[in-house]
Design an enzyme around this catalytic site. Sequence first.
Site, PDB file in Angstrom:
ATOM      1  N   ASP A  29      -5.203 -10.369  12.064  1.00 10.64           N
ATOM      2  CA  ASP A  29      -4.336 -10.231  10.887  1.00 10.64           C
ATOM      3  C   ASP A  29      -3.938 -11.626  10.396  1.00 10.64           C
ATOM      4  OD1 ASP A  29      -1.847 -10.022   9.301  1.00 10.64           O
ATOM      5  OD2 ASP A  29      -2.083  -7.891   9.728  1.00 10.64           O
ATOM      6  N   ASP A  84      -0.059 -12.221   9.918  1.00  8.91           N
ATOM      7  CA  ASP A  84       0.661 -12.360  11.193  1.00  8.91           C
ATOM      8  C   ASP A  84       0.355 -13.693  11.856  1.00  8.91           C
ATOM      9  OD1 ASP A  84       2.004  -9.986  11.033  1.00  8.91           O
ATOM     10  OD2 ASP A  84       0.627  -8.861  12.301  1.00  8.91           O
ATOM     11  N   ARG A 106       0.840  -1.185   0.000  1.00  5.80           N
ATOM     12  CA  ARG A 106       0.000   0.000   0.000  1.00  5.80           C
ATOM     13  C   ARG A 106       0.883   1.245   0.000  1.00  5.80           C
ATOM     14  NH1 ARG A 106      -5.363   0.918   1.678  1.00  5.80           N
ATOM     15  NH2 ARG A 106      -5.517  -1.268   2.201  1.00  5.80           N
ATOM     16  N   THR A 156      -0.719   7.652  -1.237  1.00 10.27           N
ATOM     17  CA  THR A 156      -2.020   7.543  -1.937  1.00 10.27           C
ATOM     18  C   THR A 156      -2.929   6.504  -1.285  1.00 10.27           C
ATOM     19  OG1 THR A 156      -1.275   5.795  -3.415  1.00 10.27           O
ATOM     20  CG2 THR A 156      -0.866   8.052  -4.135  1.00 10.27           C
TER      21      THR A 156
END
Length: 209
Positions: free
Chosen positions: A200, A203, A104, A108
């Site tokens: 997550d 993870d 990511r 932006t």
Amino acid sequence: MGKVYVFDHPLIQHKLTYIRNKETGTKEFRELIDEVAGLMAYEITRDLPLMDTTVETPVATAKAKVLEGKKLGIIPILRAGLGMVDGIKQLIPTARVGHVGLYRDPETLQPVEYYVKLPSDIEERELLVVDPMLATGGSAVEAIHSLKKRGAKNIRLICIIAAPEGVELVTKEHPDVDIYLAAQDERLNEKGYIIPGLGDAGDRLFGTK
Ligand code: URA
């Protein structure tokens, strides 16, 4: 418009409960993700074409069927998608595996491709794009876009848990792609986690924090 399938098979739903449980450790979490991915692949491959053949049993000739040989590809979105690959490969050992990595952009907030390695005949293959969590849908939309840009024509998206936001974005941006889920949850929270979700996935699969 792409269809959305939520698998209510009891084994999938039972295992999903243990996947969600915060007390489930890395080893068991990995095994369960693989098992659920395999069970989902079993359902998804229900429509694979068969052809007629014969086989010699020890006592006679039997009319039989074999897979027509449709070419399949498994495309994990890095990194959590890797956790679903082995479970699917156990059922479809001849499937090729391609990888799509996205990060990511901190400014932006848009997903940016950093790694793409695909089978060379991608346009002939039925591709199963895998990622355990379909949250905002940004990564899945971009990964599918990357595949289409390189010639992919038949794509299905397989996720374990989705938020409504992710499902909506993928169906809007890629109406030709069907989505297969073990559960559709309530919503995303302000940090982008699926609620109730499982935390997550990357993870928990890799034992990182
Ligand atoms: N990715 C995850 O691993 N978990 C979420 O809840 C959302 C995105």
